[in-house]
Design an enzyme around this catalytic site. Sequence first.
Site, PDB file in Angstrom:
ATOM      1  CE  LYS A 110      -3.748   2.194   2.660  1.00 31.90           C
ATOM      2  NZ  LYS A 110      -4.590   2.089   3.877  1.00 31.90           N
ATOM      3  CB  SER A 123      -7.702   3.989   3.402  1.00 32.33           C
ATOM      4  OG  SER A 123      -6.886   3.356   4.367  1.00 32.33           O
ATOM      5  CB  SER A 153      -8.098   1.263   6.290  1.00 31.94           C
ATOM      6  OG  SER A 153      -8.665   2.525   6.474  1.00 31.94           O
TER       7      SER A 153
END
Length: 471
Positions: free
Chosen positions: A88, A164, A188
């Site tokens: 990420k 997220s 997330s």
Amino acid sequence: MTSTPDTAPTTAADLTATDMLERFASGELSPVEATEATLRRIEEADGTVNAYCLVDADRALDQARASETRWNRGTPQGRLDGVPTSIKDIFLTRDWPTLRGSRTVDPHQPWTADAPAVARLREHNAVFIGKTTTPELAWKGVTDNTLTGITRNPWNPDRTAGGSSGGAAAAVASGMAPLAIGTDGGGSVRIPAAFCGIFTIKPTYGRIPHYPASPFGTLAHAGPMTTTVTETALMLDVLTGPDSRDWSALEPPTRSYLDGLDDGVAGLRIAVSTDLGFATVDPEIAEAVTRAAQVFTDLGATVENADPGITDPVADFHVLWFAGAAKSVEHLTPAQRDLLDPGLRDIIDEGLTYSAQDYLEATNTRMTLGQRTGAFHETYDLLLTPTVGIAPFTAGTETPPDSPSPRWTGWTPFTYPFNMTQQPAASAPCGFTSDGLPIGLQIIGPRHSDARVLRAARAYEQAHPWQRPRG
């Protein structure tokens, strides 16, 4: 168009990490072939899904060739040698920019450090494919930003992948690398795992070391994202290695998360709550969670309907979260702040209105919440809830049209409470809506019960195998 679920691998890109490792050992598959298949899948699918903000094919193939040499010599090094993996774009990664989905980060600077999770993956010789998308500074439960655009759901590109860690979830679900790492400050990793039909765990706070320290403080966790529980357990073995840069990290576990993974749930006492006593839930999703709870009964657990006795802590979560957002941008100039996502600017403005007393009061609420859930788990070994109470909605929007709140927290009441309490919480696929979109089952345990949560998820996975989308 909604994808059709299928369980049969069609290329090496559809294999799990554990399958890849077995085939590397037997000589049936090479790390180069696995990496090439992954890169081809990215070429085929990512134009629609937009899971990656950076793909480094040359570097990945170099790493894969080095891994292939080790396997051919019979000397693999590390638990993940040769397995394609995504990172990420919140985690610092040596030689790659970490832009955090923001136009305010200068890509032209030295990138010399790995975050702890990245360092552990590198030590175990995972093949780094690229960086996955995030909303700006990982501030919300969907994934879009003005830098890299909208990340879409592999099951239906008109719908959000969640966030997220939406890019990470979409990449795993699409076969664009079997392993991913994400962050979770309020849901997330779990929200996009539920929306994309994959497995994840937000482990006990501190279980995976984190650096630099998050502006969101001890709400922020790191978590592996995969298609199976076994892969997640394997990743946790790697990611929980020590790192002195995180002063709040826990001691590494003394036992592999793979040990006892198949021991089942017989004898456990499990609570199920479809609304936590305060949340609104789509009836389809409540029904799917109720069916999943019956599976645990069939597997020998004692399952009872029970709420944990908490009220919605959203107002206090907002104090902690919005203040963290304000902290994260305190170094920006006014011109740079004008570049931020408008929603992020809104919560920053609100965060700047809070006093130290407000923050301490929210922290007190958090401690009370932890005490109540701790007492609840003296009776119940685990708690089952929906991961998200609604189906994936229109991509590119923070909330569905009928949301009670303009913020993402209005539709995620099942996730952020357990960041406040620091408990381990997994999300496992447990069915589909009538529109063919995945539903997530959240499995929550008391602090430090990560292995128990994984064991329960594994038992459910064996009884109820889940699927990957096929376009």
